[in-house]
Design a protein around this motif. Sequence first.
Motif, PDB file in Angstrom:
ATOM      1  N   SER A 166    -121.278 -56.177 -25.098  1.00 54.30           N
ATOM      2  CA  SER A 166    -122.647 -55.950 -24.642  1.00 54.30           C
ATOM      3  C   SER A 166    -122.639 -55.946 -23.121  1.00 54.30           C
ATOM      4  CB  SER A 166    -123.563 -57.054 -25.172  1.00 54.30           C
ATOM      5  OG  SER A 166    -124.806 -57.058 -24.499  1.00 54.30           O
ATOM      6  N   ALA A 167    -122.883 -54.774 -22.525  1.00 53.13           N
ATOM      7  CA  ALA A 167    -122.792 -54.631 -21.071  1.00 53.13           C
ATOM      8  C   ALA A 167    -124.187 -54.453 -20.488  1.00 53.13           C
ATOM      9  CB  ALA A 167    -121.905 -53.443 -20.706  1.00 53.13           C
ATOM     10  N   ASP A 168    -124.598 -55.406 -19.667  1.00 53.34           N
ATOM     11  CA  ASP A 168    -125.900 -55.365 -19.021  1.00 53.34           C
ATOM     12  C   ASP A 168    -125.759 -55.991 -17.640  1.00 53.34           C
ATOM     13  OD1 ASP A 168    -128.577 -54.990 -18.579  1.00 53.34           O
ATOM     14  OD2 ASP A 168    -129.253 -56.130 -20.325  1.00 53.34           O
ATOM     15  N   ALA A 169    -126.557 -55.523 -16.707  1.00 54.33           N
ATOM     16  CA  ALA A 169    -126.432 -55.998 -15.335  1.00 54.33           C
ATOM     17  C   ALA A 169    -126.673 -57.503 -15.241  1.00 54.33           C
ATOM     18  CB  ALA A 169    -127.421 -55.260 -14.444  1.00 54.33           C
ATOM     19  N   GLY A 170    -125.981 -58.141 -14.285  1.00 61.50           N
ATOM     20  CA  GLY A 170    -126.127 -59.576 -14.048  1.00 61.50           C
ATOM     21  C   GLY A 170    -126.388 -59.842 -12.575  1.00 61.50           C
ATOM     22  N   HIS A 171    -126.328 -61.116 -12.191  1.00 62.40           N
ATOM     23  CA  HIS A 171    -126.725 -61.532 -10.845  1.00 62.40           C
ATOM     24  C   HIS A 171    -125.518 -61.922  -9.996  1.00 62.40           C
ATOM     25  CE1 HIS A 171    -130.860 -61.600 -12.229  1.00 62.40           C
ATOM     26  NE2 HIS A 171    -130.496 -62.379 -13.230  1.00 62.40           N
ATOM     27  N   SER A 172    -125.402 -61.281  -8.845  1.00 67.82           N
ATOM     28  CA  SER A 172    -124.494 -61.774  -7.812  1.00 67.82           C
ATOM     29  C   SER A 172    -125.150 -62.969  -7.127  1.00 67.82           C
ATOM     30  CB  SER A 172    -124.228 -60.683  -6.771  1.00 67.82           C
ATOM     31  OG  SER A 172    -123.542 -61.210  -5.643  1.00 67.82           O
ATOM     32  N   VAL A 173    -124.332 -63.881  -6.591  1.00 68.90           N
ATOM     33  CA  VAL A 173    -124.883 -64.945  -5.772  1.00 68.90           C
ATOM     34  C   VAL A 173    -125.629 -64.323  -4.595  1.00 68.90           C
ATOM     35  CG1 VAL A 173    -122.779 -65.225  -4.390  1.00 68.90           C
ATOM     36  CG2 VAL A 173    -124.368 -67.138  -4.629  1.00 68.90           C
ATOM     37  N   HIS A 174    -126.809 -64.872  -4.285  1.00 67.96           N
ATOM     38  CA  HIS A 174    -127.678 -64.310  -3.250  1.00 67.96           C
ATOM     39  C   HIS A 174    -127.562 -65.158  -1.987  1.00 67.96           C
ATOM     40  CE1 HIS A 174    -131.123 -62.658  -1.223  1.00 67.96           C
ATOM     41  NE2 HIS A 174    -131.535 -61.954  -2.274  1.00 67.96           N
ATOM     42  N   PRO A 175    -127.176 -64.558  -0.859  1.00 67.31           N
ATOM     43  CA  PRO A 175    -126.939 -65.372   0.338  1.00 67.31           C
ATOM     44  C   PRO A 175    -128.198 -66.029   0.896  1.00 67.31           C
ATOM     45  CG  PRO A 175    -126.886 -63.038   0.890  1.00 67.31           C
ATOM     46  CD  PRO A 175    -126.933 -63.124  -0.603  1.00 67.31           C
ATOM     47  N   ASN A 176    -129.368 -65.490   0.593  1.00 68.02           N
ATOM     48  CA  ASN A 176    -130.615 -66.057   1.107  1.00 68.02           C
ATOM     49  C   ASN A 176    -131.252 -67.077   0.168  1.00 68.02           C
ATOM     50  OD1 ASN A 176    -130.284 -64.345   3.271  1.00 68.02           O
ATOM     51  ND2 ASN A 176    -131.703 -62.805   2.497  1.00 68.02           N
ATOM     52  N   TYR A 177    -130.736 -67.144  -1.060  1.00 65.17           N
ATOM     53  CA  TYR A 177    -131.253 -68.091  -2.053  1.00 65.17           C
ATOM     54  C   TYR A 177    -130.095 -68.760  -2.793  1.00 65.17           C
ATOM     55  CZ  TYR A 177    -135.505 -65.340  -1.294  1.00 65.17           C
ATOM     56  OH  TYR A 177    -136.577 -64.685  -0.732  1.00 65.17           O
ATOM     57  N   PRO A 178    -129.175 -69.406  -2.089  1.00 68.03           N
ATOM     58  CA  PRO A 178    -127.986 -69.956  -2.750  1.00 68.03           C
ATOM     59  C   PRO A 178    -128.306 -71.032  -3.778  1.00 68.03           C
ATOM     60  CG  PRO A 178    -128.184 -70.794  -0.512  1.00 68.03           C
ATOM     61  CD  PRO A 178    -129.190 -69.692  -0.651  1.00 68.03           C
ATOM     62  N   GLU A 179    -129.437 -71.717  -3.616  1.00 65.50           N
ATOM     63  CA  GLU A 179    -129.799 -72.805  -4.519  1.00 65.50           C
ATOM     64  C   GLU A 179    -130.200 -72.312  -5.907  1.00 65.50           C
ATOM     65  OE1 GLU A 179    -133.606 -71.291  -2.772  1.00 65.50           O
ATOM     66  OE2 GLU A 179    -131.571 -71.668  -2.027  1.00 65.50           O
ATOM     67  N   LYS A 180    -130.437 -71.015  -6.068  1.00 71.86           N
ATOM     68  CA  LYS A 180    -130.839 -70.464  -7.362  1.00 71.86           C
ATOM     69  C   LYS A 180    -129.649 -70.261  -8.298  1.00 71.86           C
ATOM     70  CE  LYS A 180    -135.259 -70.030  -6.537  1.00 71.86           C
ATOM     71  NZ  LYS A 180    -136.277 -70.787  -7.325  1.00 71.86           N
ATOM     72  N   HIS A 181    -128.446 -70.448  -7.811  1.00 70.96           N
ATOM     73  CA  HIS A 181    -127.247 -70.197  -8.596  1.00 70.96           C
ATOM     74  C   HIS A 181    -126.533 -71.504  -8.924  1.00 70.96           C
ATOM     75  CE1 HIS A 181    -127.536 -65.854  -7.676  1.00 70.96           C
ATOM     76  NE2 HIS A 181    -128.020 -66.284  -6.521  1.00 70.96           N
ATOM     77  N   ASP A 182    -125.659 -71.466  -9.921  1.00 66.45           N
ATOM     78  CA  ASP A 182    -124.856 -72.646 -10.232  1.00 66.45           C
ATOM     79  C   ASP A 182    -124.039 -73.037  -9.002  1.00 66.45           C
ATOM     80  OD1 ASP A 182    -123.625 -74.362 -12.609  1.00 66.45           O
ATOM     81  OD2 ASP A 182    -121.974 -73.703 -11.320  1.00 66.45           O
ATOM     82  N   PRO A 183    -123.945 -74.326  -8.690  1.00 70.36           N
ATOM     83  CA  PRO A 183    -123.251 -74.725  -7.462  1.00 70.36           C
ATOM     84  C   PRO A 183    -121.751 -74.470  -7.473  1.00 70.36           C
ATOM     85  CG  PRO A 183    -123.902 -76.648  -8.752  1.00 70.36           C
ATOM     86  CD  PRO A 183    -124.565 -75.462  -9.382  1.00 70.36           C
ATOM     87  N   ASN A 184    -121.171 -74.292  -8.651  1.00 62.60           N
ATOM     88  CA  ASN A 184    -119.713 -74.148  -8.734  1.00 62.60           C
ATOM     89  C   ASN A 184    -119.257 -72.764  -9.195  1.00 62.60           C
ATOM     90  OD1 ASN A 184    -119.231 -76.958  -8.057  1.00 62.60           O
ATOM     91  ND2 ASN A 184    -119.995 -77.431 -10.120  1.00 62.60           N
ATOM     92  N   VAL A 185    -120.062 -72.083  -9.986  1.00 60.58           N
ATOM     93  CA  VAL A 185    -119.718 -70.742 -10.473  1.00 60.58           C
ATOM     94  C   VAL A 185    -120.524 -69.744  -9.641  1.00 60.58           C
ATOM     95  CG1 VAL A 185    -119.637 -69.202 -12.461  1.00 60.58           C
ATOM     96  CG2 VAL A 185    -119.323 -71.665 -12.771  1.00 60.58           C
ATOM     97  N   ARG A 186    -119.841 -69.037  -8.746  1.00 56.92           N
ATOM     98  CA  ARG A 186    -120.514 -68.228  -7.720  1.00 56.92           C
ATOM     99  C   ARG A 186    -120.023 -66.781  -7.773  1.00 56.92           C
ATOM    100  NH1 ARG A 186    -124.468 -71.463  -5.765  1.00 56.92           N
ATOM    101  NH2 ARG A 186    -124.367 -70.597  -3.644  1.00 56.92           N
ATOM    102  N   PRO A 187    -120.462 -65.998  -8.770  1.00 54.89           N
ATOM    103  CA  PRO A 187    -120.023 -64.596  -8.838  1.00 54.89           C
ATOM    104  C   PRO A 187    -120.545 -63.807  -7.645  1.00 54.89           C
ATOM    105  CG  PRO A 187    -121.796 -64.995 -10.388  1.00 54.89           C
ATOM    106  CD  PRO A 187    -121.401 -66.339  -9.840  1.00 54.89           C
ATOM    107  N   LEU A 188    -119.684 -62.958  -7.093  1.00 58.23           N
ATOM    108  CA  LEU A 188    -120.007 -62.236  -5.869  1.00 58.23           C
ATOM    109  C   LEU A 188    -119.792 -60.737  -6.059  1.00 58.23           C
ATOM    110  CD1 LEU A 188    -120.763 -62.522  -2.824  1.00 58.23           C
ATOM    111  CD2 LEU A 188    -118.295 -62.628  -2.358  1.00 58.23           C
ATOM    112  N   ALA A 189    -120.726 -59.948  -5.593  1.00 55.16           N
ATOM    113  CA  ALA A 189    -120.569 -58.496  -5.648  1.00 55.16           C
ATOM    114  C   ALA A 189    -119.259 -58.093  -4.994  1.00 55.16           C
ATOM    115  CB  ALA A 189    -121.742 -57.818  -4.935  1.00 55.16           C
TER     116      ALA A 189
END
Length: 435
Positions: free
Chosen positions: A314-337
């Motif tokens: 199942s392929a659907d778009a996901g979220h890259s870590v956002h540099p302006n809102y880092p607190e919205k992402h898991d602190p340890n798993v940080r997927p990056l574009a």
Amino acid sequence: MTGLLRDLDAYISTFAAFVTAAPTSYHAAHEVSAQLTAAGFASHAEDAPWEPLAAGGSGFVVRDGAVIAWRAGSRVSATSPVRVLGVHTDSPGFVLKPHPDFRADGWAQAGVEVYGGPLLNSWLDRDLGIAGRVVTRNGVECLVQTGAVARIPQLAIHLDREANSGLTLNKQRHVQPVLAVGDSAEGVSVAGLLSEAGCAGGSGFAPDEIAGADVRLFDTQPPQRIGATREFFASPRLDNLSSTYAGLVALLETEPAPGTIAVLAAFDHEELGSETRSGAAGPFLADVLGRLRAGLGATRDEEAQALAASWCVSADAGHSVHPNYPEKHDPNVRPLAGRGPMLKVNANQRYASDAHGAALWTRACADAEVPTQEFVSNNTVPCGSTIGPITATRLGIRTVDVGVPLLSMHSARELAHVADLHGLARVTGAFFAGA
């Protein structure tokens, strides 16, 4: 790998053309079917008999804004497993209401209804067109697409001094687009604009011939490579045409593993929950797989064996870590574009990935020589869901959720890394080839 799967620049160029040609799910299904037809895939009608599937055989069927295509490897049999890439063709935005035309203070406007969960503010002050399908009184269906004819104007800051402190948009009052003003507004109508645009095939219809319409707004700004090194791809509808096109190219350019059937299942209405006749929660995929299996002479027992050995990515778009809102992402798993398509994980089964799915995905990425990374939500920021759990529930097929990392998901204009877009197509090809 051959063709577009080998050439990133060519892939991104043709993907941009695909997005431009697909302002709605109906256009996306049409464009997929056109490219499949050009490659020799046979078109199948749901209300007609189908020829039995043979080794090397291929075909597709369209249901409204959804399309399912298949390609058989050598030595297919009644127990051959399928390898399905599940995607969706729709994107959040605005759909035109029935009787959309109205006037307000000298302006001609169109009534719209919010579709899915768009970032409303991202649609403000954009040059918008109207596209979709119309059905005439004699039952003829036409794909239609206008140029830039509309705009949702934002209130000037002089009239709302607090806009930069917190913009609040009323979904009924503040998002109705303008079409014309003053004397020029006389006689302007959505039906007239659609009639003027005509059918995609070149034929026309009068405004009063329209009996039904499924039409929506779309951003007319074309996709573009941007960034200091042109590594970013800015585009509407990356969620989820990025996955749809990856699956199309992989299906066209990859020989399925012997004894397997490669399937691209592009559903509509994922943004609404998929519970429609052309959505993943409907019977479309089960109907198609059942007819293919019947053409192979499968018994109920053989069909169960085949499904037990099958896979769905199942392929659907996901979220890259956002540099302006880092607190919205898991602190340890940080997927990056730019670091590869993601394996999407959720303990509450909002995604269908498990350990076996992770192993399959890892093998496919290694075979394709594409890096991968993981996505998991911050516990305080619940994630969305995909067609993955729906397909797993509907068919009992092992499923893994993946996707390209984006910024600005559900914006009128989203952002991805070109390497991730191309990488997803390459990994899908490896999956179809038997990784």
